[in-house]
Scaffold this active site. Sequence first.
Site, PDB file in Angstrom:
ATOM      1  CB  THR A  12      -6.630  81.778 -20.843  1.00 34.63           C
ATOM      2  OG1 THR A  12      -7.714  81.225 -19.986  1.00 34.63           O
ATOM      3  CG2 THR A  12      -6.469  79.963 -21.447  1.00 34.63           C
ATOM      4  CD  GLU A  50     -16.529  81.780 -19.243  1.00 34.74           C
ATOM      5  OE1 GLU A  50     -16.430  81.786 -18.454  1.00 34.74           O
ATOM      6  OE2 GLU A  50     -16.788  82.400 -20.558  1.00 34.74           O
ATOM      7  N   GLY A  93     -10.735  85.636 -26.762  1.00 34.98           N
ATOM      8  CA  GLY A  93     -11.573  85.778 -28.171  1.00 34.98           C
ATOM      9  C   GLY A  93     -11.586  87.018 -27.980  1.00 34.98           C
TER      10      GLY A  93
END
Lengths: 691, 691
Positions: free
Chosen positions: B149, B444, B188
């Site tokens: 992303t 997701e 993350g």
Amino acid sequence: MPDFTDRLKPAHDGTATLQAEHDGSAINVAELARHLLGRDGFLERQQKVLNVLSKEALFKKDQQLNLSRPERYQLGLARSKAIQRIIRRESWNHEDYSMAEYLNDEMSPYFLHMSMFVTTVREQASKEQQAYWMPKILNYDIIGCYAQTELGHGSNVRGLETTATWDPLKKEFEIHSPHLTASKWWNGSMGRTATHAIVVAQLLLPKANNPTELTNHGPQTFILQIRDKETHRSLPGIAVGDIGPKYGYASMDNGYMVFDHFRIPESAMLSRYAEVSDKTGAFVRTGHPAVVYGSLTFVRGQIIMHARLVLARAVTVAVRYTSIRRQFKDRDASNSAAAVEMKVLDYPTVQIRILPLLATTFALHYTGEYMYELYRKSRQTIETGDFGPLAQLHSASSGLKSLCTMLAADGIETCRRAMGGHGFGGGSGLVGLNSDYLSKPTVEGDNWMITQQVAAYLIKKMTDAVNDPNAPPKDPTDELFQFYLKNRSHRIPQTVVQDGTINDPSIVEIFQWRAADLSHRAYQARVVERKGWTKMMITLHNLSRAYSEFILVTNFYNSFSTSSSPLSTPTPAVLRTCFRLYALYTLDQNAAAFTMTNSIAPESVYTLQDTILDLMTELRPHAVKLVDAWSIPDWLLHSALGRSDGKVYEELFDMAHRRNPLNKVTFNPDWRSEEIVLGSGDGGRQVLAKL
Amino acid sequence: MPDFTDRLKPAHDGTATLQAEHDGSAINVAELARHLLGRDGFLERQQKVLNVLSKEALFKKDQQLNLSRPERYQLGLARSKAIQRIIRRESWNHEDYSMAEYLNDEMSPYFLHMSMFVTTVREQASKEQQAYWMPKILNYDIIGCYAQTELGHGSNVRGLETTATWDPLKKEFEIHSPHLTASKWWNGSMGRTATHAIVVAQLLLPKANNPTELTNHGPQTFILQIRDKETHRSLPGIAVGDIGPKYGYASMDNGYMVFDHFRIPESAMLSRYAEVSDKTGAFVRTGHPAVVYGSLTFVRGQIIMHARLVLARAVTVAVRYTSIRRQFKDRDASNSAAAVEMKVLDYPTVQIRILPLLATTFALHYTGEYMYELYRKSRQTIETGDFGPLAQLHSASSGLKSLCTMLAADGIETCRRAMGGHGFGGGSGLVGLNSDYLSKPTVEGDNWMITQQVAAYLIKKMTDAVNDPNAPPKDPTDELFQFYLKNRSHRIPQTVVQDGTINDPSIVEIFQWRAADLSHRAYQARVVERKGWTKMMITLHNLSRAYSEFILVTNFYNSFSTSSSPLSTPTPAVLRTCFRLYALYTLDQNAAAFTMTNSIAPESVYTLQDTILDLMTELRPHAVKLVDAWSIPDWLLHSALGRSDGKVYEELFDMAHRRNPLNKVTFNPDWRSEEIVLGSGDGGRQVLAKL
């Protein structure tokens, strides 16, 4: 420190994108802003206070999300104190002060002092008590709080456990907490800040004929000192403190307080409407107790009027960001390779979440204004000693408080989710708004609980209408119920023709009919069939909601139907589109209740989704200008996504790369070592010490 | 320090109250727990891991809400590292590790290392690459993250801006971020923890005939080192850091990363399915790219299976607390003075918010098990090289991910509000759960976006069914659509007789018919009338939801209809009540879609509210035991309101009076002074320094 990222720009220019949005709508933003917020000089005051606060270093919002909860309280206290100094420096009045609280946008540890504490003294203290207390209060020589709610007792004031027992010999009251659940709880400003408190306690008086037996005269209010003037420690016989971190309200010290046979003088009982005769020890009521509902109604009214600006904030962020954000090309684009990604606000799946909420801000607006007028008029009547309007005012404020706070609270979260990933980030500006505002569906009357009060009122009104269908109507509700009773036997539901055409009065009539029919069903069940109240509660809740939605729809409709608009083209037509979108979207969301009550024919409901789609297409080009009209300053929004200059990505990157304190520390990611900060060699002891 | 509050007890004993709830239901909790969670030794593992973690000082949850966001990351990292040491000390396997993550209940800074990072290497790296990387990964010698992303690009992977340009002379790739919006974002573990990253970038290759022109071969994956092994600082040509505080995920270092012509070797491109020929510079595809959807489907499947336990946590807290909380007496009580206040769970207005969600936990359960089976079977088929089941699996997982995360996320908030004031407090145990879980509707695959994939699948299936109505059905959806097409001309909607009687197969049939009819409408609009995809999006979203609800209802029904229950009386009957409550509540919430599709007659819908009330009355006595069966440990709940021993008020008071660090500091509330901590004399400088 300059680096190669300084040269980078976003792929699409956000400023130009917002400019193009502006160019696409002929709405006069300044004119609409004045229409919405012109009353009482709101816009000028906002600018004036903003100019001062935004220059004070203490009011920088930048690092707020990086502070711990204890730090947030310290910051909150520092700001509250600073506002008091600024007020005096700038010679601000009470409205300026309220504006400062609004723009500062956090619950102040002084908040209860200038709301429930002073209001209660003003309304319930005797003349002598007021003469003693009011100067200290207005000068902030003491800081007060309002201790009603208890650990085990919220909505049901009659169930409070704290007692105030009269000692006729010493002429004192003894305040006592018989159980843990009697602990005062949640009371704002009490945890660390307040020096004094209003305490609500059950008044127990010895019986005249048998002084060892006590009679409970119900909850009464007492004013008392709780902390020492010098040490600011709690007085002996009182345990008081902050209840700890909460969902929101980080800056506020919501507190607990327990009493161990704590003695206060006779003068502590607020005695404008009730007192204990110090000669006979008897309870003497000297006024109409219903007046105390006045301030509760006022607080609810303020919550209703505030809801529009809260929802407008979330919608402002969502509309601006989704106008700038691009994602995916049109699946049916003829030349897919050449196409640019679409603005996400052009997707119906994004529109259906944001645009009805944009319309809702205006629905909330016109009903907020209606509540303001209703309160003002009722207050005048009540001042003359006529408490008649109180029932209607109380009922309207209860139902609307429930509906409007639900719309705003749910609306913030809907906007947040509609913004996808960045909506979950700190740059949304909605993290604090969401956490804080989620208190509102609960405080000042739980949103589900208070709807019973509306339903009880409507059942009573319907009973009156059934009993005397030709009595002169006292208000629009009477008129509606009488109309309903005359026509229900031959009701023909409203229909929508195939192209979605339905005129505005018919829309209002649909909402009226549903409210009247559900009122009649409730009357039938409770009064005629004597159904249990508890069993009916869900129905009663739905009735309150239907009635409140009818108020919103009616006020919105009246805003443009009763007089020619002072607004220039195309604003009146756009607002009418908002009206239709709000009303038809609401209808579609609760369709079964409308068809069940014969308000609208089922087949007509099924065509609504296309009509809603068309209304959103009409509204879409005006969305950015409509949110601009709400005039939320960037400083208050504090949102990278919602910036008025459209520099979404520049600001998000700047927050991360240049202003995030976590990036100033280098960590040791190796699991074999207990060290956390690289090179600190502390073996993780610093982290453990915080637990 | 002992004081007078030590003696106090709540007015009603919570432990005795919960005991009375237990005594009122004959459900065998241990048996039901095993039925729900018996697979793969879940319950034993939970106990084993709990015994270890709950004894470690570092895992105390007590002060978490008092920590700042930077402190939360430090704590998160310390815990992640400690878990690695504990795993080795206790010889835990991967399931034990997952259980530790579940019980620790925060996003670990190592999380991406053991999920997307290792999965991508395992699935997309060549044999040689795996041989090089896997030992380092499994040993945590390196810590990896997954950088897909970007700041300007989420769902649309094809729109990513980061480029990987092949340099045929040096045999290197150059990774570059051409715009600010190309910055990797949200990834993350990347912000402060990771040493390595998988980077997804557009592969640009020089054209064979004209090497100065580049051809885009779409997004490919690369593995690269991002931080120095010794200093843990970013390598030259990379800017990387943490993006700052978010709505939740305080312990996780979601990061950004920008590349300035950063060079990586040829071996960095993961080359199991695609590579650049180092001889010709041509792009060579060596496998089926659809396989990458396998891991996405798996992640969605895990989210679906996790949803039941998330919702169960919120419902556990709400059911226990509202069983203990009392408020108001029954308005119709014959002897009002003598009556005690009612348990709030006995109010229908509280039941209607909590009990359908309790029923939903079981609906989620049986579909979670169905997904587990579907995934297991599909995986076997795919391993044989048959990718046929992938479409169905992908579609089911998309629709269910959207529906289940929405039900759980909204359910947490509904439970929180149903608990009134204390639901807003830190003692709810839902503050962190709510903030963290609200990411799930977005991650997701955004919940609105991915429903298009379901709808596209259903339109295709319906097109097949229309084209060949007698083809042998390949799955239950084919069967349903063929049945629908044969019967739609003479459909008679289901009806409910006055007393609410409707049998279970009819309920399933109502959900089936709606899903089939909406599929046919979508087919009609898209395939026959060639309506624009974008215009249809809301309809498509509703279709996906209807189809997913049909799956939930069907799986729930199958759980008790296809075989005799292994559970003892009265559990099977209570679960059947849950089935009916979930299904009829869902039906009532979306009534118009059911009546529009001729699934049920409108008059029948109007009687549902009474039926739902009756079902809740049936379910009420079993509520506490049903939540007990979900076996959420008190340590994980970390909720004063939801404690299994019912000591709600004792715990709330203890948290406030004895464990709140804010109460250890005395403040200066006087606005005339800039001092904040009383006696510190620092003039407020400490607060200012944090801003």
